[in-house]
Structure formats: structure tokens, C-alpha cells
Design an enzyme around this catalytic site. Structure first.
Site, PDB file in Angstrom:
ATOM      1  N   CYS A   1      -5.089  55.542  59.379  1.00  0.00           N
ATOM      2  CA  CYS A   1      -4.596  54.225  59.799  1.00  0.00           C
ATOM      3  C   CYS A   1      -3.232  54.313  60.458  1.00  0.00           C
ATOM      4  O   CYS A   1      -2.244  53.781  59.943  1.00  0.00           O
ATOM      5  CB  CYS A   1      -4.560  53.299  58.589  1.00  0.00           C
ATOM      6  SG  CYS A   1      -6.163  53.229  57.808  1.00  0.00           S
TER       7      CYS A   1
ATOM      8  N   TYR B   1       4.261  66.604  67.546  1.00  0.00           N
ATOM      9  CA  TYR B   1       5.008  67.135  68.704  1.00  0.00           C
ATOM     10  C   TYR B   1       4.419  66.672  70.026  1.00  0.00           C
ATOM     11  O   TYR B   1       4.815  67.192  71.069  1.00  0.00           O
ATOM     12  CB  TYR B   1       4.992  68.668  68.718  1.00  0.00           C
ATOM     13  CG  TYR B   1       5.280  69.332  67.396  1.00  0.00           C
ATOM     14  CD1 TYR B   1       6.547  69.261  66.823  1.00  0.00           C
ATOM     15  CD2 TYR B   1       4.290  70.053  66.733  1.00  0.00           C
ATOM     16  CE1 TYR B   1       6.809  69.892  65.615  1.00  0.00           C
ATOM     17  CE2 TYR B   1       4.552  70.689  65.525  1.00  0.00           C
ATOM     18  CZ  TYR B   1       5.814  70.596  64.976  1.00  0.00           C
ATOM     19  OH  TYR B   1       6.079  71.216  63.781  1.00  0.00           O
TER      20      TYR B   1
ATOM     21  N   PRO C   1       6.777  87.428  64.255  1.00  0.00           N
ATOM     22  CA  PRO C   1       5.866  86.560  64.996  1.00  0.00           C
ATOM     23  C   PRO C   1       4.877  85.845  64.071  1.00  0.00           C
ATOM     24  O   PRO C   1       4.379  86.424  63.120  1.00  0.00           O
ATOM     25  CB  PRO C   1       5.116  87.540  65.904  1.00  0.00           C
ATOM     26  CG  PRO C   1       5.154  88.836  65.170  1.00  0.00           C
ATOM     27  CD  PRO C   1       6.417  88.851  64.352  1.00  0.00           C
ATOM     28  N   GLY C   2       4.617  84.599  64.352  1.00  0.00           N
ATOM     29  CA  GLY C   2       3.617  83.845  63.606  1.00  0.00           C
ATOM     30  C   GLY C   2       2.545  83.362  64.569  1.00  0.00           C
ATOM     31  O   GLY C   2       1.439  83.901  64.661  1.00  0.00           O
TER      32      GLY C   2
ATOM     33  N   TYR D   1      -0.141  76.915  62.406  1.00  0.00           N
ATOM     34  CA  TYR D   1       0.427  75.600  62.097  1.00  0.00           C
ATOM     35  C   TYR D   1      -0.655  74.518  62.116  1.00  0.00           C
ATOM     36  O   TYR D   1      -0.395  73.376  62.492  1.00  0.00           O
ATOM     37  CB  TYR D   1       1.581  75.271  63.059  1.00  0.00           C
ATOM     38  CG  TYR D   1       2.633  76.356  63.087  1.00  0.00           C
ATOM     39  CD1 TYR D   1       3.423  76.586  61.968  1.00  0.00           C
ATOM     40  CD2 TYR D   1       2.808  77.182  64.201  1.00  0.00           C
ATOM     41  CE1 TYR D   1       4.369  77.604  61.958  1.00  0.00           C
ATOM     42  CE2 TYR D   1       3.759  78.200  64.206  1.00  0.00           C
ATOM     43  CZ  TYR D   1       4.542  78.397  63.084  1.00  0.00           C
ATOM     44  OH  TYR D   1       5.478  79.405  63.079  1.00  0.00           O
TER      45      TYR D   1
HETATM   46  N1  LLP Z   1      10.937  83.274  61.880  1.00  0.00           N
HETATM   47  C1  LLP Z   1      11.543  82.126  61.505  1.00  0.00           C
HETATM   48  C2  LLP Z   1      12.828  82.207  60.803  1.00  0.00           C
HETATM   49  C3  LLP Z   1      10.942  80.891  61.791  1.00  0.00           C
HETATM   50  O1  LLP Z   1      11.564  79.769  61.418  1.00  0.00           O
HETATM   51  C4  LLP Z   1       9.709  80.847  62.464  1.00  0.00           C
HETATM   52  C5  LLP Z   1       9.057  79.571  62.779  1.00  0.00           C
HETATM   53  C6  LLP Z   1       9.098  82.076  62.821  1.00  0.00           C
HETATM   54  C7  LLP Z   1       9.745  83.262  62.512  1.00  0.00           C
HETATM   55  C8  LLP Z   1       7.778  82.147  63.514  1.00  0.00           C
HETATM   56  O2  LLP Z   1       7.830  81.605  64.788  1.00  0.00           O
HETATM   57  P1  LLP Z   1       6.554  81.707  65.767  1.00  0.00           P
HETATM   58  O3  LLP Z   1       6.369  83.160  66.120  1.00  0.00           O
HETATM   59  O4  LLP Z   1       5.389  81.181  65.019  1.00  0.00           O
HETATM   60  O5  LLP Z   1       6.905  80.873  66.915  1.00  0.00           O
HETATM   61  N2  LLP Z   1       5.123  73.751  63.262  1.00  0.00           N
HETATM   62  C9  LLP Z   1       5.563  74.096  64.605  1.00  0.00           C
HETATM   63  C10 LLP Z   1       6.222  75.448  64.663  1.00  0.00           C
HETATM   64  C11 LLP Z   1       7.385  75.610  63.695  1.00  0.00           C
HETATM   65  C12 LLP Z   1       8.013  76.967  63.731  1.00  0.00           C
HETATM   66  C13 LLP Z   1       8.981  77.134  62.617  1.00  0.00           C
HETATM   67  N3  LLP Z   1       9.569  78.437  62.512  1.00  0.00           N
HETATM   68  C14 LLP Z   1       4.376  73.970  65.560  1.00  0.00           C
HETATM   69  O6  LLP Z   1       3.276  73.659  65.122  1.00  0.00           O
HETATM   70  O7  LLP Z   1       4.530  74.141  66.776  1.00  0.00           O
END
Ligand code: LLP
Length: 417
Positions: free
Chosen positions: A341, A315, A273-274, A369
């Protein structure tokens, strides 16, 4: 309870007024609550206390060393996608043997460095990558622990740019190919298949697609066991969404459902999780520079921009924007825009607020992010970052200076004709 609350008419992070942080550190500044980061992480830990598990925080969401250090202190593992992220984890006090390495394009140098650090697992995404890793490991006398990333072809119902588990996405391999790749790996003396993984996308607000993916992985695990290949862990990836606007499932509910479906299997469960750990723990504070009302649109031009927080522009993401010290007076609908700009440079549209020039605004839900995707576009220095714990606020990321921005650039001698 949210880490950000109005107390005596002014928005606070834990017990620190955001006004005070702006006064000390200026704006734009990212502010993170330590308590909120810890409690989100512990929600995963606690819910899985009864089964073998490892929570590998996805470093890409917020890779500040202090944030990584807080999580390392709670025993977190880490999901990295580059040698740079791995070095950050080590620099922040994280343990390499709790690191999983994801991503479709690991270079041979990155593989080598990860092998030397002794990471927990390479999440392999293609046959070519598998063979490259076997070669790098063999040449350097290592055994590479691997997991094959399966693309379960499920619709995560999220933004197309951050959906990763569909057949047409570049990530992972289909279940049939995965089964074959484990046979290929078995023939390679420098590879050791220890797990299986998937990641179907980000900001997912429904638990059903995760369960669908889990079922896909479990049936593969059973098929592999019949082939004589016994895996020790199942990594279900990251992706649980947060309540920016629509409500998201609770971490504990998601974990309960996963745990139930895993039943008495002794597999170790890995998660990556991120967002769900850091998003709601952070806000971006910014100052209103100019108000530009007009018949067609009212613009509030602030000192943060798409280079600081790209999500709205990239997005069309919606994040709540609050006045740090709400004022009396007539509210209008404002587009909150930056100085860059591009018409796509906005943080929020049609926000009903009573505003004056000089007011502070907080863009909520910016802990994930946010800074991690910041750039120097328009030669704008990246923002400061502050970590709050109780009534203390500490600088954890200095605002870049203008001089920092061209340190790496060179005007070759004799360039002028
Ligand atoms: N594991 C992998 C292999 C991933 O590619 C990602 C996110 C995660 C874990 C973590 O996912 P999370 O729990 O954060 O949903 N920049 C975008 C989100 C890109 C996510 C990329 N991969 C935003 O701001 O919404």
C-alpha cells in the site's frame, strides 16, 4: 556469457528453466547462478594472480549461507559490517583470519567477538572507535589489527545514498586525520596498524575515482613510512558497478589499471567487492496477478513487492524485467507494481511487454542487495532462494511461513484492561 538465457522460447538460469523453479518453489523466488558467482569472483583472482591479494566479498550484498559457502570454497575472504555477518561467515565455512570488519558503528560487543574469532583487520572509521577498540583489546588480552578508513573526498558519480567517499559523508576520516590516528594507534599497546583502507561508494561505472583514491592512499602510505609506520596492506574497498542498463567496466580492466598503478610495491592488495560478484548472477521471479490497464497508466500487479526488492523504490534503480516465456500479441507499456500500500511500491516503470495474467516475469540483476534488503513490511513472508548449478536447482533459502513472522512477538499477560 550471461547466466540467464532464453532457450527454446523460455528463460533459463544455466540449464534450468525458470518455469520449473516457479512450479516447484512458487513465487516470488530469487534464483542465483553458481557459475556466474564463481566466474565473477575468479575474474578478480585471476587478474591479481601475480601480486599478493585478498578478495574480501562484501557479505551485505548477498549473505545467504550457500552463497558464502561457494565463495569460501574458492578461497574468498569476507568484508563484514556486523557481528551477525561475521557469524554467518563462520557458519558458512569461511575463515575468520580472512575477514575485514568495516562500518562506522561497531559496538564493543562486536569488537570483542571479532577479536575472539581472530579476524584479519578492523577497518576503523574514527578516533573514538580507535580508542574503544584499544580498550576492548587490552581488557581481553588481544592485539587488534587495524587499518584506518580514509575518506579521500572523491566524487564517485553514483547515487547520493550510496556515495561514501565525499567529505560530507559519515564514512572514514580525511587524510590528515588518518595520519594522526596512526600516531595515536602507535601509542596503544593493544593495537597493531597493518593496513589502510577506503571505500568510496557503490555502483561506480568509471575507474577514474578508484585511481584517485588509490593515489591518495599511496601518498599517505609514503608519508607514514617516513613517520616510521610501515603498513602491509592497502584495501581499496568495493564499489565496481555492473551493467544494469549502462555498461560497466570489466573486472579485469579495473584490476589491470590498479595493478599497473601499484607497480612494484610489495603491498598486499585487498578488495571488498559485493555487487560485481553477485548482482548479475541473480533474478527475482514473480507472477503477474492482475492486469489493470487504464487511460492514464497500465499496471501489472505482481506477487513480488518493495519488501522483496527495495532497490527500485529506494534508489529509483532500473533493473531489466523480462517475460520468462515471451508471448505473441500486442505489447503495451506497463508499470510493474507490487501489492504493497504505497505508490512507491514498484519494480519497474514503462516496461514494454505483452502480458497476460498468470505470466512469469524475471527481474534481472537482483543477486545483490535484493534478498539482503528484503523485509516483512505488510506482514509479507520473505521469498524463497534457489541456487542453480548446471541442470540442478537447489533450495538454499526457504520461503518464510506466516507463523515465522510473529514468533518473536509477545502478548504480555494482563495486557487487556
Ligand atoms: N565495502 C564497504 C565498506 C561497503 O560499505 C560496501 C557497500 C562494499 C564494500 C561493497 O560495495 P559493492 O562492491 O557492492 O558496490 N544497497 C545499495 C548498495 C549499498 C552499498 C553499501 N556498501 C544498492 O542496492 O545499490
Amino acid at each position: 556469457m550471461s547466466a540467464f538465457q532464453h532457450q527454446k522460447g523460455s528463460l533459463h538460469c544455466e540449464d534450468v528453466p525458470l518455469e520449473a523453479i516457479a512450479k516447484t518453489h512458487g513465487t516470488p523466488t530469487y534464483v542465483y547462478s553458481r557459475e556466474a558467482i564463481e566466474s565473477a569472483f575468479l575474474a578478480y583472482q585471476t587478474a591479481l594472480a601475480d601480486r599478493p591479494h585478498l578478495i574480501c566479498y562484501a557479505v551485505k550484498a548477498n549473505s545467504n549461507l550457500a552463497v558464502l559457502n561457494v565463495l569460501a570454497g574458492l578461497g574468498a575472504g569476507f568484508d563484514v559490517v556486523s557481528a551477525g555477518e561475521l557469524e554467518r561467515v563462520i557458519a558458512a565455512g569461511g575463515a575468520a583470519d580472512k575477514v575485514v570488519f568495516s562500518g562506522v558503528g561497531k559496538t564493543r560487543q562486536e569488537m570483542q567477538s571479532a577479536l575472539e574469532h581472530g579476524i584479519r583487520c578492523f577497518n576503523v572509521e574514527s578516533e573514538s572507535e580507535l580508542l574503544a577498540l584499544a580498550e576492548v583489546a587490552e581488557q581481553s588480552g588481544h592485539i587488534a589489527p587495524i587499518s584506518v578508513r580514509v575518506n579521500p573526498d572523491v566524487d564517485a558519480g553514483t547515487h547520493p545514498y550510496i556515495s561514501t567517499g565525499l567529505r560530507e559523508n559519515k564514512f572514514g576520516v580525511d587524510a590528515g586525520t588518518a595520519r594522526r590516528l596512526y600516531q595515536v594507534a602507535r601509542e596503544q599497546p593493544a593495537l597493531n596498524a597493518v593496513g589502510i583502507d577506503c571505500h568510496i561508494g557503490s555502483q561506480i561505472l568509471d575507474i577514474a575515482p578508484f585511481l584517485e583514491s588509490l593515489d591518495c592512499l599511496l601518498s599517505l602510505i609514503d608519508g607514514l613510512a617516513a613517520d616510521g609506520i610501515n603498513l602491509q596492506h592497502l584495501d581499496i574497498g568495493g564499489g565496481l558497478g555492473v551493467s544494469y542498463e549502462a555498461s560497466a567496466p570489466a573486472i579485469s580492466d579495473y584490476m589491470a589499471v590498479l595493478s599497473e598503478r601499484l607497480g612494484s610495491r610489495g603491498l598486499e592488495l585487498i578488495l571488498e567487492p559485493g555487487r560485481s560478484i553477485v548482482a548479475l548472477a541473480g533474478a527475482l521471479i514473480t507472477t503477474v496477478q492482475y492486469l489493470k490497464p487504464s487511460e492514464a497508466k497500465n499496471f501489472a500487479i505482481v506477487d513480488a513487492a518493495m519488501n522483496d526488492l527495495l532497490r527500485p523504490s529506494l534508489y529509483n534503480a532500473w533493473q531489466d524485467i523480462q517475460a520468462v516465456t515471451p508471448r505473441e500479441g500486442k505489447s503495451l507499456d506497463w508499470d510493474i507494481v507490487g501489492p504493497i500500500c504505497e505508490t512507491g511500491d514498484f519494480l519497474g516503470k514503462d516496461r514494454t511487454l505483452a502480458l497476460s495474467e498468470g505470466d512469469l516475469l524475471a527481474v534481472m540483476g537482483s543477486g545483490a542487495y535484493g534478498f539482503a534488503m528484503a523485509s516483512n513490511y505488510n506482514t509479507r513472508p520473505r521469498a524463497a532462494e534457489v541456487l542453480v548449478s548446471g541442470d540442478s536447482a537447489q533450495l538454499i533459502g526457504k520461503r518464510e511461513s506466516l507463523n515465522d513472522l510473529w514468533q518473536r512477538e509477545i502478548i504480555p499477560e494482563n495486557l487487556a484492561r
